[in-house]
Design an enzyme around this catalytic site. Structure first.
Site, PDB file in Angstrom:
ATOM      1  N   GLU A  20      34.151  36.201  30.395  1.00  0.00           N
ATOM      2  CA  GLU A  20      33.884  37.407  31.189  1.00  0.00           C
ATOM      3  C   GLU A  20      33.408  38.582  30.319  1.00  0.00           C
ATOM      4  O   GLU A  20      34.118  39.580  30.135  1.00  0.00           O
ATOM      5  CB  GLU A  20      35.125  37.812  31.992  1.00  0.00           C
ATOM      6  CG  GLU A  20      35.490  36.795  33.057  1.00  0.00           C
ATOM      7  CD  GLU A  20      36.600  37.284  33.985  1.00  0.00           C
ATOM      8  OE1 GLU A  20      37.315  38.230  33.628  1.00  0.00           O
ATOM      9  OE2 GLU A  20      36.737  36.705  35.081  1.00  0.00           O
ATOM     10  N   TRP A  49      46.484  41.520  39.510  1.00  0.00           N
ATOM     11  CA  TRP A  49      45.806  42.756  39.127  1.00  0.00           C
ATOM     12  C   TRP A  49      45.315  43.597  40.304  1.00  0.00           C
ATOM     13  O   TRP A  49      44.731  44.654  40.110  1.00  0.00           O
ATOM     14  CB  TRP A  49      44.626  42.444  38.196  1.00  0.00           C
ATOM     15  CG  TRP A  49      43.796  41.259  38.630  1.00  0.00           C
ATOM     16  CD1 TRP A  49      43.853  40.002  38.116  1.00  0.00           C
ATOM     17  CD2 TRP A  49      42.818  41.214  39.681  1.00  0.00           C
ATOM     18  NE1 TRP A  49      42.967  39.161  38.757  1.00  0.00           N
ATOM     19  CE2 TRP A  49      42.321  39.883  39.731  1.00  0.00           C
ATOM     20  CE3 TRP A  49      42.304  42.136  40.597  1.00  0.00           C
ATOM     21  CZ2 TRP A  49      41.342  39.466  40.650  1.00  0.00           C
ATOM     22  CZ3 TRP A  49      41.339  41.722  41.515  1.00  0.00           C
ATOM     23  CH2 TRP A  49      40.866  40.418  41.532  1.00  0.00           C
ATOM     24  N   GLU A  73      36.772  29.809  37.650  1.00  0.00           N
ATOM     25  CA  GLU A  73      38.154  30.241  37.911  1.00  0.00           C
ATOM     26  C   GLU A  73      38.249  30.669  39.373  1.00  0.00           C
ATOM     27  O   GLU A  73      37.313  31.266  39.910  1.00  0.00           O
ATOM     28  CB  GLU A  73      38.518  31.472  37.076  1.00  0.00           C
ATOM     29  CG  GLU A  73      38.537  31.273  35.599  1.00  0.00           C
ATOM     30  CD  GLU A  73      38.958  32.551  34.862  1.00  0.00           C
ATOM     31  OE1 GLU A  73      39.488  33.486  35.495  1.00  0.00           O
ATOM     32  OE2 GLU A  73      38.730  32.611  33.655  1.00  0.00           O
ATOM     33  N   ARG A 111      42.734  41.978  25.035  1.00  0.00           N
ATOM     34  CA  ARG A 111      41.594  41.115  24.721  1.00  0.00           C
ATOM     35  C   ARG A 111      40.321  41.950  24.850  1.00  0.00           C
ATOM     36  O   ARG A 111      40.376  43.090  25.285  1.00  0.00           O
ATOM     37  CB  ARG A 111      41.562  39.896  25.646  1.00  0.00           C
ATOM     38  CG  ARG A 111      41.542  40.236  27.118  1.00  0.00           C
ATOM     39  CD  ARG A 111      41.542  38.971  27.960  1.00  0.00           C
ATOM     40  NE  ARG A 111      41.751  39.313  29.373  1.00  0.00           N
ATOM     41  CZ  ARG A 111      41.842  38.431  30.345  1.00  0.00           C
ATOM     42  NH1 ARG A 111      41.749  37.147  30.080  1.00  0.00           N
ATOM     43  NH2 ARG A 111      42.032  38.816  31.586  1.00  0.00           N
ATOM     44  N   HIS A 131      50.907  36.363  37.782  1.00  0.00           N
ATOM     45  CA  HIS A 131      49.719  35.746  38.413  1.00  0.00           C
ATOM     46  C   HIS A 131      50.091  34.436  39.110  1.00  0.00           C
ATOM     47  O   HIS A 131      50.974  33.700  38.665  1.00  0.00           O
ATOM     48  CB  HIS A 131      48.658  35.483  37.346  1.00  0.00           C
ATOM     49  CG  HIS A 131      47.274  35.350  37.899  1.00  0.00           C
ATOM     50  ND1 HIS A 131      46.841  34.220  38.550  1.00  0.00           N
ATOM     51  CD2 HIS A 131      46.235  36.220  37.913  1.00  0.00           C
ATOM     52  CE1 HIS A 131      45.578  34.398  38.927  1.00  0.00           C
ATOM     53  NE2 HIS A 131      45.185  35.606  38.554  1.00  0.00           N
TER      54      HIS A 131
HETATM   55  C1  GLA Z   1      39.958  36.572  34.739  1.00  0.00           C
HETATM   56  C2  GLA Z   1      40.136  35.990  33.358  1.00  0.00           C
HETATM   57  C3  GLA Z   1      41.331  35.109  33.235  1.00  0.00           C
HETATM   58  C4  GLA Z   1      42.517  35.711  33.938  1.00  0.00           C
HETATM   59  C5  GLA Z   1      42.168  35.972  35.380  1.00  0.00           C
HETATM   60  C6  GLA Z   1      43.327  36.538  36.193  1.00  0.00           C
HETATM   61  O1  GLA Z   1      39.201  35.829  35.547  1.00  0.00           O
HETATM   62  O2  GLA Z   1      38.996  35.279  32.933  1.00  0.00           O
HETATM   63  O3  GLA Z   1      41.598  34.910  31.870  1.00  0.00           O
HETATM   64  O4  GLA Z   1      42.862  36.909  33.303  1.00  0.00           O
HETATM   65  O5  GLA Z   1      41.128  36.906  35.422  1.00  0.00           O
HETATM   66  O6  GLA Z   1      42.959  36.711  37.536  1.00  0.00           O
END
Ligand code: GLA
Length: 634
Positions: free
Chosen positions: A181, A338, A330, A142, A381
């Site tokens: 983001e 990660w 979030e 992405r 995740h």
């Molecule tokens: C970010 C992204 C999400 C996801 C999370 C995983 O915050 O915005 O789409 O990838 O990380 O922790």
């Protein structure tokens, strides 16, 4: 850490007990009347496009059981929304929003622009961003788009317009998240040309630019705008800062391109936001926040556990973008995928994080994500239901948070955070230090936290705001490392002190001007006269050195500035002990009363003992005046 958390829980308990009598049950009304949303929302990221429609109702039923009232949907679903150019399919999204509403669940819609579809990048390969080494990004991850590319902007505007026209007046759509983001820059020739135009608009003439950047150094003088390169990390400090400012403006215009079309097609009650990343410094968040209705961030601990000071400071930073309540768009349901070690938060810690956010002014806490996609990059995740679609152990804790949010909502409605102490923060300063750390251990955010942690322990709340913000409401303003000080900010700070405020400047303050050039006065540059003293010399430290004085004793580490008190009213608060000879017995912190105000300069990075040593009388007074409870006043 324990002390702060206990204080916090005490405060929450007091808040909840105090309002118990006022609680009214939340009831979502039928689809024919205007739906009512709770004041604080529990939410989750939901990806209906990844699952058969026959599964949706089971998921939404479980969400409802968990007390979830918001799903964030759509931010990566472009290939589903527009399977071929100009052919839009939003019916499935309409059905998903409607299915959620039947469970009392509102939707926040993401524009799907972080993930352009494969047909798009194949047809318009110029929209793919370019790395610094000249390679193009490829499809399959992405954020592979070029944020400055006109064609990409045209295509993102079209998809945003389609979604806004369809859902801009849907009463179950609370608002919009633009993209996801923002992070990746592009270094392609077209973006470089835009940067050169941007420089021309800012500096007017090459003579001016050459002077401001001191390009006589290393024969950097530019004779034509097209000669100016992009530099990141190592380069002329004026050029580095300009590139970051250009990047910030470019993210802002990238966002505005979509925002305008959403605004034009939606109900003003629907907010427009994007999800930011706490201390991430890829762009100036104050610039990008200007056009938004709401600040939101993604709150991840990653490896380890909740540190209330580090995380609380990031909440306060985000609250400072719009200087009002914010959203946690979030957060991790236990663990991420990660971090170097993806340990889970302990039992109860997810709940602590949720209330921690609310205490700092969040109106929503939303988990990423409801259920892991069966394939894709993030299989490991944390999630709220398992691969079989049934609750994981954390579900019960989320459910408890849902119940508590529903109970506390009526009392928290309409409240906001009020602080009497502010910490000043600027991206220019963080970047300037980051590019020339001078001590490889030096971390500009760590410096902010070194002030935040002890201050948070003695104050009800802290604001984190830019140095040009209005300061009248604060009893104390602390600028931990205001390395780049513009004339506008210097005026604001001087006025604050002259009007009776107490300003504390931390080490490395006011060394640079607005172009990241050295000030022609020693630190703190334009504030030397007000302080009645200055920095004679700075030293990167190999080993900690002792510091003692009116605040008690501690150690300076990483950085020490030798100060001098020149004015007869300037007092020495702290001095260095035995070290490199230059610093021995010399001032480490000085202060001067200015009318009813005061300016203080601390030249050393003090350790925790030095920072939290016996407070001065003004701090004790402040502490006594603080409300011991954490209730957010109306
Ligand atoms: C970010 C992204 C999400 C996801 C999370 C995983 O915050 O915005 O789409 O990838 O990380 O922790």
């Amino acid at each position: 850490m324990y002390k702060i958390r206990r204080q916090f829980w005490l405060s929450v308990t007091v808040c909840i007990v105090a309002i118990a009598g006022l609680m009214i049950p939340f009831a979502l009304q039928s689809e024919t009347t205007t739906p009512v949303r709770p004041a604080i929302l529990l939410g989750t990221a939901w990806y209906p496009e990844q699952w058969p429609e026959s599964r949706w109702d089971a998921d939404l039923t479980l969400m409802q059981q968990a007390g979830i009232h918001m799903v964030r949907v759509g931010e990566f679903a472009w290939s589903r929304m527009e399977p071929s150019e100009g052919h839009y399919d939003l019916d499935w999204l309409d059905r998903a929003i409607s299915a959620a509403s039947k469970h009392g669940i509102f939707t926040v819609l993401g524009t799907p622009t972080p993930t352009p579809p494969a047909w798009l990048t194949q047809k318009y390969p110029e929209v793919l961003r370019m790395y610094e080494d000249g390679r193009r990004a490829e499809h399959g991850n992405r954020q592979h788009f070029n944020f400055a590319n006109p064609k990409y902007r045209e295509l993102t505007r079209k998809i945003a317009e389609q979604i806004a026209k369809r859902f801009g007046h849907n009463a179950y759509v609370l608002g919009w998240q633009i993209d996801n983001e923002y992070a990746e820059e592009s270094y392609d020739p077209q973006t470089k040309a835009q940067f050169q135009q941007w420089l021309k608009a800012r500096y007017g003439t090459l003579d001016n630019l050459n002077a401001r950047w001191t390009t006589a150094y290393w024969s950097q003088t530019y004779f034509d705008w097209s000669q100016i390169p992009i530099q990141t990390g190592y380069g002329n400090p004026g050029l580095l800062l300009s590139w970051k400012r250009f990047v910030s403006d470019t993210w802002r215009s990238y966002q505005k391109n979509q925002l305008d079309v959403i605004r034009a097609n939606s109900d003003p009650k629907q907010f427009i936001a994007t999800n930011m990343m706490g201390w991430f410094d890829g762009y100036d968040h104050y610039t990008v926040s200007q056009d938004l209705d709401l600040a939101a961030w993604d709150d991840y601990v990653g490896k380890g556990h909740l540190d209330p000071a580090v995380n609380g400071a990031a909440h306060d930073l985000t609250r400072g973008f719009k200087r009002k309540n914010f959203w946690v768009m979030e957060t991790q349901p236990g663990s991420v995928n990660w971090a170097p070690i993806n340990n889970s938060l302990d039992k109860g810690e997810v709940r602590a994080m949720a209330w921690h956010a609310i205490g700092h002014g969040a109106d929503t806490v939303s988990y990423w994500q409801w259920r892991s996609a069966l394939n894709g990059q993030e299989q490991y995740h944390g999630a709220i239901v398992g691969t079989d679609g049934t609750p994981v152990p954390l579900f019960a804790e989320v459910q408890q948070i849902g119940t508590e949010f529903a109970k506390a909502s009526p009392a928290v409605a309409g409240t906001s955070v009020r602080s009497e102490v502010a910490i000043l923060h600027s991206y220019d300063s963080r970047w300037a230090i980051q590019w020339q750390k001078h001590n490889r251990e030096y971390d500009a955010v760590g410096e902010i936290i070194s002030y935040y942690r002890p201050l948070r322990a003695v104050s009800q709340s802290l604001d984190i705001i830019p140095p040009t913000a209005p300061l009248d409401q604060y009893k104390l303003v602390v600028a931990p490392g205001l390395n780049v000080l513009s004339n506008e900010a210097a005026k604001n700070l001087a006025q604050y002190v002259r009007q009776g405020g107490h300003l504390v400047l931390g080490q490395r303050s006011a060394m640079k001007d607005d172009d990241n050039g050295l000030q022609t006065e020693r630190q703190p540059g334009p504030l030397v006269e007000l302080l009645g003293g200055r920095v004679e010399q700075y030293y990167a430290l190999l080993d900690p050195i002792p510091v003692q004085g009116q605040f008690g004793s501690g150690q300076a580490r990483l950085w020490a500035e030798l100060l001098i008190a020149k004015d007869s009213n300037t007092e020495v608060l702290e001095t260095y002990g035995k070290s490199n000879g230059w610093l021995d017995g010399q001032p480490a912190a000085i202060t001067r009363q200015v009318g009813k105000g005061r300016i203080t300069y601390i030249g050393a990075w003090l350790d925790e003992a030095g920072m939290s040593a016996e407070p001065s009388s003004s701090w004790s007074t402040f502490q006594r005046q603080s409300n011991p409870f954490h209730c957010r006043p109306k």
